[in-house]
Structure formats: C-alpha cells, structure tokens
Design an enzyme around this catalytic site. Structure first.
Site, PDB file in Angstrom:
ATOM      1  N   LYS A   1       1.085   4.560  -2.656  1.00 40.35           N
ATOM      2  CA  LYS A   1       0.874   5.931  -2.214  1.00 40.35           C
ATOM      3  C   LYS A   1       2.137   6.778  -2.380  1.00 40.35           C
ATOM      4  O   LYS A   1       2.072   7.986  -2.617  1.00 40.35           O
ATOM      5  CB  LYS A   1       0.413   5.944  -0.757  1.00 40.35           C
ATOM      6  CG  LYS A   1      -1.025   5.477  -0.567  1.00 40.35           C
ATOM      7  CD  LYS A   1      -2.013   6.409  -1.245  1.00 40.35           C
ATOM      8  CE  LYS A   1      -3.445   6.099  -0.912  1.00 40.35           C
ATOM      9  NZ  LYS A   1      -4.405   7.022  -1.537  1.00 40.35           N
TER      10      LYS A   1
ATOM     11  N   TYR B   1       0.842  -1.205   0.000  1.00 44.52           N
ATOM     12  CA  TYR B   1       0.000   0.000   0.000  1.00 44.52           C
ATOM     13  C   TYR B   1       0.873   1.250   0.000  1.00 44.52           C
ATOM     14  O   TYR B   1       0.649   2.194  -0.772  1.00 44.52           O
ATOM     15  CB  TYR B   1      -0.897  -0.020   1.234  1.00 44.52           C
ATOM     16  CG  TYR B   1      -1.640   1.268   1.502  1.00 44.52           C
ATOM     17  CD1 TYR B   1      -2.786   1.589   0.794  1.00 44.52           C
ATOM     18  CD2 TYR B   1      -1.202   2.149   2.493  1.00 44.52           C
ATOM     19  CE1 TYR B   1      -3.481   2.768   1.051  1.00 44.52           C
ATOM     20  CE2 TYR B   1      -1.887   3.325   2.761  1.00 44.52           C
ATOM     21  CZ  TYR B   1      -3.024   3.632   2.034  1.00 44.52           C
ATOM     22  OH  TYR B   1      -3.702   4.793   2.297  1.00 44.52           O
TER      23      TYR B   1
END
Length: 253
Positions: free
Chosen positions: A163, A159
């Site tokens: 990002k 993740y």
C-alpha cells in the site's frame, strides 16, 4: 462530464464487488442516474451481476467486465472496453487483499500475491488510465490506499509495503496529471467493517463502508489529493510517523 454540483455522469469501478466500492456507486446513483462499469474477477460473476442489477434499479445504466488483477496482459483490453462507450468521469480503484503477514514474509507465493494485487496491478492500471484521461482532458481517479502504508508495523508490514508503494505512485500521479485537467485522490481509510476484515478485532475509529464512501465522494467532488477516513487519522498518523523508532517498535500493533 461532472456536473455543476460535482455529480459524475459515468463511473468505472475496478474491484466491482468491493463493499466500499459498491456502497460508493450506490451513493453516487442516489444523487443522479449514471453510466456505471463494474469490473471484477470472473469468479465473482454472480455477485457482480447481482450488484449490477441492484444499481440498475436506480435508473443507472450498468455494464460488467471481467477483470483479474493478476493477469496484467488483459488490463489494456479491460480499460479499452470500459472507455468504449464514452468518457469516464470517475474511476475508483478498490481491489486488494490483506493477506497473512507471517506467510507474507516467509512464503514466496504469498508475498508475490500481495505485491501483484495491491501494487503491481494498480500501477499498471494507473498508466493505462492516465493515458486515457489525458486524451479526455478531464476526469478523476480515486484509489484505495491505507494508513498501513505510511510506516512499517510488525503486524502488517507486507500489506503495508504494498500500500505504501501504491500511495507514492498515485500521489505522484496527482502532480503528473494536474496540467491535463485530471484529478487523483488517494483514500486512506482506517479499519473498515467489510468482508476483507471479517473476523478481525476493530481498532478505535473503525469505519463503515457508508462512512468511507461518503468521504470518497466528498474528496473527489472537492478535488482533494488525499483523504483520511475518518479525518482524525491524519493527525494520528502524523504523530505515529514521528515517534522514535526504538519506541515505535515496542507499541502493541
């Protein structure tokens, strides 16, 4: 155009059923009625229509568009439709998935979903939006990044990598669009109590959607290039980015 006290007349939300995005739209609408475009997946139509109706109660004009982050071939049409009724003063890019980190680094499809939704789609949309906003000569983009993208952690590095890529692209876009009168604000909230994080243990300095929405609106109004929510996370991440690697690897997160 954004008025003298920083209130936009139009708002586009990509990820129109996001808790943070809807709260932001509601806070904007409390300041003045505006034209709002909510865009989200067809599967979210019921929630999207309910959110649109709630926003109409503020006196705002609200339309909905179907938008799927994993169908990039449709994104140009979505953006064209969003701008069809006039200029867009503020665009909020607020979609994303957390994903399962263990699946993310061991399962190809899981990894691809996180990358496609959190990075590939926002980059493509950034290009489309940049072209529209350059022609307008004004406007703001606010994009939801994360402190997780600032340094890899064992618990969420898949993740975080998505990002991190998003963060770098939109940080660069702040420089590219500055000469065209367009502002870009990268939002880096700490853990937020939303449906995305339901069931997860909140860390210290966790935020509510209302707190993050207020930070987004303030950041866009002031033309900030980056916003942490809460602001103390700026200094937390400054320290964590400078912790030696052999120590950082042993930290319990």
């Amino acid at each position: 155009m954004i008025d003298a006290v920083g209130n936009p007349q139009s708002l586009l939300v990509l990820g129109g059923t996001s808790d943070i995005a809807l709260t932001t739209a509601k806070q904007y609408a409390k300041n003045r009625p505006l034209r709002i475009v909510l865009a989200d997946r067809p599967e979210e139509s019921e929630r999207l229509n309910a959110a649109a109706e709630e926003l109409r109660q503020t006196g705002s004009t609200v339309s909905v568009l179907h938008f799927d982050a994993r169908k990039p071939e449709t994104h140009s049409e979505v953006i064209d439709k969003a701008f069809a009724d006039g200029d867009i003063d503020v665009t909020l890019i607020a979609f994303g998935i957390q994903g399962d980190n263990e699946k993310g680094w061991t399962d190809f499809e899981a990894a691809r979903a996180i990358a496609d939704i959190n990075y590939v789609a926002p980059v493509g949309l950034g290009v489309l939006l940049a072209n529209k906003l350059k022609k307008q000569g004004h406007g703001s983009i606010a994009v939801m990044a994360s402190p997780a993208g600032e340094r890899a952690r064992r618990s969420n590095f898949v993740y975080g990598s998505s990002k991190g890529g998003l963060d770098i692209f939109y940080t660069g876009l702040t420089y590219a669009l500055e000469e065209h009168g367009v502002k870009v604000t990268v939002i880096r909230p700490n853990f937020v109590h939303t449906k995305l994080t339901a069931g997860m243990k909140p860390p210290p300095m966790s935020q509510t959607p209302e707190q993050v929405a207020a930070a987004i609106i303030d950041g866009v109004r002031k033309g900030k290039e980056e916003v942490y929510a809460p602001n103390q996370m700026r200094w937390v991440m400054f320290v964590l980015k400078h912790v030696p690697r052999f120590i950082f690897k042993k930290l319990p997160f």
